[in-house]
Design a protein around this motif. Structure first.
Motif, PDB file in Angstrom:
ATOM      1  N   LEU A 116       0.820  -1.212   0.000  1.00  0.00           N
ATOM      2  CA  LEU A 116       0.000   0.000   0.000  1.00  0.00           C
ATOM      3  C   LEU A 116       0.859   1.269   0.000  1.00  0.00           C
ATOM      4  CD1 LEU A 116      -2.941  -0.750   2.483  1.00  0.00           C
ATOM      5  CD2 LEU A 116      -2.951  -0.840  -0.014  1.00  0.00           C
ATOM      6  N   GLN A 117       2.139   1.134   0.312  1.00  0.00           N
ATOM      7  CA  GLN A 117       3.024   2.291   0.342  1.00  0.00           C
ATOM      8  C   GLN A 117       3.667   2.575  -1.011  1.00  0.00           C
ATOM      9  OE1 GLN A 117       5.508   2.584   4.009  1.00  0.00           O
ATOM     10  NE2 GLN A 117       4.637   0.598   4.517  1.00  0.00           N
ATOM     11  N   ALA A 118       3.278   1.827  -2.041  1.00  0.00           N
ATOM     12  CA  ALA A 118       3.815   2.077  -3.377  1.00  0.00           C
ATOM     13  C   ALA A 118       3.477   3.507  -3.800  1.00  0.00           C
ATOM     14  CB  ALA A 118       3.243   1.081  -4.370  1.00  0.00           C
ATOM     15  N   PRO A 119       4.434   4.253  -4.334  1.00  0.00           N
ATOM     16  CA  PRO A 119       4.182   5.667  -4.698  1.00  0.00           C
ATOM     17  C   PRO A 119       2.983   5.858  -5.618  1.00  0.00           C
ATOM     18  CG  PRO A 119       6.531   5.195  -4.768  1.00  0.00           C
ATOM     19  CD  PRO A 119       5.845   3.875  -4.541  1.00  0.00           C
ATOM     20  N   GLU A 120       2.815   4.973  -6.604  1.00  0.00           N
ATOM     21  CA  GLU A 120       1.690   5.127  -7.538  1.00  0.00           C
ATOM     22  C   GLU A 120       0.355   5.010  -6.817  1.00  0.00           C
ATOM     23  OE1 GLU A 120      -0.104   3.088 -11.639  1.00  0.00           O
ATOM     24  OE2 GLU A 120       1.768   2.350 -10.753  1.00  0.00           O
ATOM     25  N   LEU A 121       0.263   4.047  -5.887  1.00  0.00           N
ATOM     26  CA  LEU A 121      -0.993   3.877  -5.159  1.00  0.00           C
ATOM     27  C   LEU A 121      -1.255   5.073  -4.250  1.00  0.00           C
ATOM     28  CD1 LEU A 121      -2.357   0.603  -3.679  1.00  0.00           C
ATOM     29  CD2 LEU A 121      -2.481   2.691  -2.342  1.00  0.00           C
ATOM     30  N   LEU A 122      -0.225   5.536  -3.563  1.00  0.00           N
ATOM     31  CA  LEU A 122      -0.399   6.693  -2.686  1.00  0.00           C
ATOM     32  C   LEU A 122      -0.792   7.937  -3.481  1.00  0.00           C
ATOM     33  CD1 LEU A 122       2.612   6.204  -0.234  1.00  0.00           C
ATOM     34  CD2 LEU A 122       0.189   5.741   0.213  1.00  0.00           C
ATOM     35  N   GLU A 123      -0.222   8.103  -4.654  1.00  0.00           N
ATOM     36  CA  GLU A 123      -0.588   9.235  -5.504  1.00  0.00           C
ATOM     37  C   GLU A 123      -2.040   9.148  -5.943  1.00  0.00           C
ATOM     38  OE1 GLU A 123       2.182   9.263  -8.708  1.00  0.00           O
ATOM     39  OE2 GLU A 123       3.913   9.674  -7.416  1.00  0.00           O
ATOM     40  N   THR A 124      -2.496   7.919  -6.241  1.00  0.00           N
ATOM     41  CA  THR A 124      -3.894   7.742  -6.623  1.00  0.00           C
ATOM     42  C   THR A 124      -4.819   8.148  -5.481  1.00  0.00           C
ATOM     43  OG1 THR A 124      -3.377   5.947  -8.170  1.00  0.00           O
ATOM     44  CG2 THR A 124      -5.641   6.061  -7.350  1.00  0.00           C
ATOM     45  N   LEU A 125      -4.505   7.691  -4.270  1.00  0.00           N
ATOM     46  CA  LEU A 125      -5.345   8.046  -3.122  1.00  0.00           C
ATOM     47  C   LEU A 125      -5.314   9.548  -2.869  1.00  0.00           C
ATOM     48  CD1 LEU A 125      -4.533   5.160  -0.598  1.00  0.00           C
ATOM     49  CD2 LEU A 125      -6.410   5.315  -2.235  1.00  0.00           C
ATOM     50  N   GLU A 126      -4.143  10.142  -2.955  1.00  0.00           N
ATOM     51  CA  GLU A 126      -4.025  11.586  -2.753  1.00  0.00           C
ATOM     52  C   GLU A 126      -4.881  12.349  -3.756  1.00  0.00           C
ATOM     53  OE1 GLU A 126      -3.070  15.427  -1.754  1.00  0.00           O
ATOM     54  OE2 GLU A 126      -2.664  13.610  -0.580  1.00  0.00           O
ATOM     55  N   SER A 127      -4.910  11.864  -4.995  1.00  0.00           N
ATOM     56  CA  SER A 127      -5.666  12.561  -6.039  1.00  0.00           C
ATOM     57  C   SER A 127      -7.179  12.441  -5.849  1.00  0.00           C
ATOM     58  CB  SER A 127      -5.279  12.015  -7.420  1.00  0.00           C
ATOM     59  OG  SER A 127      -5.765  10.686  -7.608  1.00  0.00           O
ATOM     60  N   CYS A 128      -7.606  11.553  -4.940  1.00  0.00           N
ATOM     61  CA  CYS A 128      -9.048  11.376  -4.688  1.00  0.00           C
ATOM     62  C   CYS A 128      -9.588  12.316  -3.618  1.00  0.00           C
ATOM     63  CB  CYS A 128      -9.324   9.928  -4.238  1.00  0.00           C
ATOM     64  SG  CYS A 128      -9.038   8.680  -5.503  1.00  0.00           S
ATOM     65  N   ILE A 129      -8.717  12.844  -2.758  1.00  0.00           N
ATOM     66  CA  ILE A 129      -9.170  13.561  -1.561  1.00  0.00           C
ATOM     67  C   ILE A 129     -10.020  14.784  -1.902  1.00  0.00           C
ATOM     68  CG2 ILE A 129      -8.451  14.761   0.540  1.00  0.00           C
ATOM     69  CD1 ILE A 129      -7.933  11.742   0.575  1.00  0.00           C
ATOM     70  N   ASP A 130      -9.476  15.711  -2.667  1.00  0.00           N
ATOM     71  CA  ASP A 130     -10.231  16.934  -2.977  1.00  0.00           C
ATOM     72  C   ASP A 130     -11.504  16.647  -3.780  1.00  0.00           C
ATOM     73  OD1 ASP A 130      -8.594  18.638  -1.566  1.00  0.00           O
ATOM     74  OD2 ASP A 130      -7.286  19.051  -3.270  1.00  0.00           O
ATOM     75  N   PRO A 131     -11.461  15.761  -4.803  1.00  0.00           N
ATOM     76  CA  PRO A 131     -12.716  15.437  -5.498  1.00  0.00           C
ATOM     77  C   PRO A 131     -13.780  14.836  -4.583  1.00  0.00           C
ATOM     78  CG  PRO A 131     -10.851  14.817  -6.862  1.00  0.00           C
ATOM     79  CD  PRO A 131     -10.289  15.196  -5.522  1.00  0.00           C
ATOM     80  N   LEU A 132     -13.385  13.975  -3.638  1.00  0.00           N
ATOM     81  CA  LEU A 132     -14.364  13.409  -2.702  1.00  0.00           C
ATOM     82  C   LEU A 132     -14.968  14.500  -1.827  1.00  0.00           C
ATOM     83  CD1 LEU A 132     -12.510  10.128  -1.668  1.00  0.00           C
ATOM     84  CD2 LEU A 132     -14.770  10.227  -2.734  1.00  0.00           C
ATOM     85  N   LEU A 133     -14.134  15.414  -1.363  1.00  0.00           N
ATOM     86  CA  LEU A 133     -14.649  16.513  -0.545  1.00  0.00           C
ATOM     87  C   LEU A 133     -15.574  17.433  -1.346  1.00  0.00           C
ATOM     88  CD1 LEU A 133     -11.438  17.493   1.451  1.00  0.00           C
ATOM     89  CD2 LEU A 133     -13.541  16.532   2.413  1.00  0.00           C
ATOM     90  N   GLY A 134     -15.285  17.592  -2.625  1.00  0.00           N
ATOM     91  CA  GLY A 134     -16.064  18.510  -3.453  1.00  0.00           C
ATOM     92  C   GLY A 134     -17.243  17.894  -4.168  1.00  0.00           C
TER      93      GLY A 134
END
Length: 287
Positions: A116-134
């Protein structure tokens, strides 16, 4: 994308090379998108492939089937056979001692968590945060073993954020809820091999309504990944009866925590929730 079974793949390749233009176009498309065949109607598939419905039926017959339903059933069977059955997983446990099983499960869970600490996976999760909030609304769909994950995401999310919807518990309720989704909505869908028909159908409905699908699944070849906005390919290794869901819970908790850290309203919403439940005796007071 999931490839069709070998003999069917060969027949599709032949038609793609030698068939009439319309059949050749559709055969080539199916070679790359066979999971869409497994979970589409004739008209639905025709729309996705950019051909007419008669061409879909003609291709099925050219492949040697009585009709589209027989072709679809064959591809669904092939998809199911690619994953070990739960019974086979149970049988494999018979050859292990409890100590071996416990040790292997703990080792597998640690390895899964490391992935789960793979950079690509973490980047994917990070890219979801603002869209989920909005998002206008956030829906979560899972059935059978995955319902617990969908429910947890929706329950905790609704404590902190005003845009979370309750996770539908019945197949009919899934359609009722998602048919009202729109382009400003996000649908988190959760399933793994064997892929639940209800969840695959929910993804189709969400896409048809213009909503963004966040797929938590076991592979980028999963039918949930077809046309998804984001795909989180979960490491799920382990000897247990079903593929391990520990990483799915971890990903959900990572998303919720990331959202809470960035939301200006989460603290007040969670405080109000706790106060309401405490006021009406939902929590046992200690001390």
């Amino acid at each position: 994308m999931t490839a069709p079974p070998p003999s069917l793949r060969d027949r599709l390749a032949r038609i793609a090379a030698t068939g009439t233009p319309a059949l050749a176009q559709l055969a080539a498309w199916v070679l790359d998108q066979s999971s869409e065949v497994a979970f589409s109607s004739v008209r639905g598939l025709a729309g996705k492939a950019g051909v007419n419905a008669n061409t879909v039926t003609r291709l099925a017959k050219e492949l040697g089937y009585d009709g589209f339903d027989a072709l679809r059933a064959d591809i669904r069977k092939a998809l199911a056979q690619r994953a070990p059955s739960y019974a086979a997983r149970a049988q494999a446990l018979r050859s292990r001692t409890n100590t071996d099983i416990f040790t292997e499960m703990l080792d597998a869970n640690r390895a899964n968590a490391d992935l789960l600490q793979a950079p690509e996976l973490l980047e994917t999760l990070e890219s979801c945060i603002d869209p989920l909030l909005g998002a206008r609304r956030v829906h979560s769909v899972g059935v059978r073993s995955c319902y617990a994950i969908a429910h947890y995401f929706a329950y905790v999310g609704s404590m902190a954020f005003a845009n979370f919807r309750e996770s539908p518990a019945q197949p009919g309720a899934i359609m009722d809820q998602l048919s009202m989704a729109g382009p400003e909505d996000i649908v988190m869908a959760i399933s793994f091999a064997h892929y639940s028909t209800e969840v695959v159908r929910a993804c189709q409905i969400a896409r048809d309504c213009g909503a963004r699908v966040l797929a938590l699944t076991d592979s980028h070849r999963s039918p949930l990944a077809v046309g998804a906005w984001k795909v989180v390919a979960l490491p799920m290794a382990g000897p247990q009866l079903l593929p391990s869901l520990s990483t799915a819970f971890s990903v959900v908790e990572m998303l919720l925590s990331g959202m809470a850290a960035r939301s200006p309203d989460a603290v007040a919403n969670v405080t109000a929730f706790e106060d309401r439940i405490t006021r009406y005796g939902g929590y046992i007071r200690q001390g």
